[in-house]
Design an enzyme around this catalytic site. Sequence first.
Site, short mmCIF file in Angstrom:
data_model
loop_
_atom_site.label_atom_id
_atom_site.label_comp_id
_atom_site.label_asym_id
_atom_site.label_seq_id
_atom_site.Cartn_x
_atom_site.Cartn_y
_atom_site.Cartn_z
N ALA A 1 0.82 -1.21 0.00
CA ALA A 1 0.00 0.00 0.00
C ALA A 1 0.86 1.26 0.00
O ALA A 1 0.51 2.25 -0.66
CB ALA A 1 -0.94 0.00 1.21
N GLY A 61 -5.91 -6.68 -0.40
CA GLY A 61 -6.44 -5.77 0.61
C GLY A 61 -5.51 -4.60 0.80
O GLY A 61 -4.87 -4.15 -0.15
N GLU A 62 -5.44 -4.09 2.02
CA GLU A 62 -4.58 -2.96 2.38
C GLU A 62 -5.04 -1.63 1.77
O GLU A 62 -4.47 -0.59 2.06
CB GLU A 62 -3.11 -3.19 1.97
CG GLU A 62 -2.45 -4.38 2.60
CD GLU A 62 -0.98 -4.49 2.24
OE1 GLU A 62 -0.43 -3.56 1.60
OE2 GLU A 62 -0.37 -5.52 2.58
N GLY A 63 -6.02 -1.67 0.85
CA GLY A 63 -6.39 -0.46 0.13
C GLY A 63 -5.66 -0.32 -1.19
O GLY A 63 -5.75 0.73 -1.84
#
Length: 343
Positions: free
Chosen positions: A93, A310-312
Site C-alpha cells: 500500500a 487488501g490494504e487499500g
Amino acid sequence: MTAFTLPPIDRALESALQAKLDGLAKPPGALGRMEALAMQLGLIQQRLDPQLERAILFVFAGDHGLTQEGVSSYPASVTIAMVQTFLAQRASANAFARAADTEIRVVDAGVAAELTPHPALLDAKIALGTRNAAHEPAMTTAQCEAAITRGAAIAQAAAAEGFDVIALGEMGIGNTASAALVMHRLAPAPLSDCVGMGTGHDAAGLARKLATLQRAAARNAASEPLAVLTEFGGFEIAMMAGAVIGAARAKTAVLVDGFIASAAALAAIRLAPTALPYCIFAHCSAEAGHRRMLDSLGASPLLDLGLRLGEGTGGLLCVPILRAAAHILTDIASLDDVMRGNL
C-alpha cells in the site's frame, strides 16, 4: 438505528452537470464511465468543478478470534507485523500510495497488542481483538456501536482537514472469514458462495474455513446489519462501515477497496442506504464472492486486475482515475469556446 441515518444525496445540480459534460469539446458520452464518475463527484461535492487534490487512505487494523479455528494459514501475529510495515512505509500500500500521491494513516481498531505510538497511527482500539465468533458473539452491541461511531468520526475529521477523497483499506488476519459471514447475511447469499481462499489457503484449508463458518452461522440467525456486525464482524470492519457513513455525512467521496472493505460498505449501506451514492467501488477482487457482493449493491467497480491483497491497494490505484474524472469538469474547454476561438 436513527443514529446512522443521513439525508439522500442532493441531485439539484444533476441537470447542470450533465449539460456541462455534454457541452464540452468532445462528442457527448465519448469519455464513457469517466463522465458518470465526474457526475458522481460533482453531486457528492455539490459543485460544477469538483476537486480531487488531497487523498488519504486509512488502513483499519484488527484481530479476529476466529483465527483460533484455523480460518487463516497465517498466525494473528502477522497483523501486528504488517502494521509495523505500514508505519515503516514498506508495504504494498505504501508503494502504491507514493505513486498515487496519497497519504496513509493506520487505524488501530482492535489489534491484539498494545502498539507503540507513531505519528501515522491512530489509536481507536475497541479491544484486543474480537472474540471467537464460532462460539460466541464477536463483540458486544456497545462495542459495535462504538466502532461505527469512531469510524464515522475519523472520516469526518479527515474531510474537515481538507481531504477530498477517503480510501478504505484494512489489515487483519482472519478478516476474509468475518467478511464472508457479513456478506452471507447482508447480501444475502449462500455461505458457500461467500467463502474464498483468503490469504494462502489450499483446498484443505478452504474446507476447514467453510466448516468453521458454517458452525458460526448456525450459532445465530442475525440478519439486521448491526446484529450481523456484532455477531460476526471485526472491529476494523465495523469501523470502516462507520467511515462510509461519516464520509457520506461530510459529503466526501469514499473509495471502497476489495472484499473486506466492500463487506464493510455493504453493512454501512444496509444501515444507511443513502450512503451508497458516496461510494466508489475501486476494483473486483479475485477473492471468491466479491463479484456477487458488488452485484448485490448494484456496484460497478472501476478496475479488475486480479488483486486479492487488501490494504487499500486497489483503492489507491483508482485515486488518479478520480482525479482525471474531476479534471473533465475543470480543464476541458467547452465546444462553444472551441468554435469561437476563446481558448
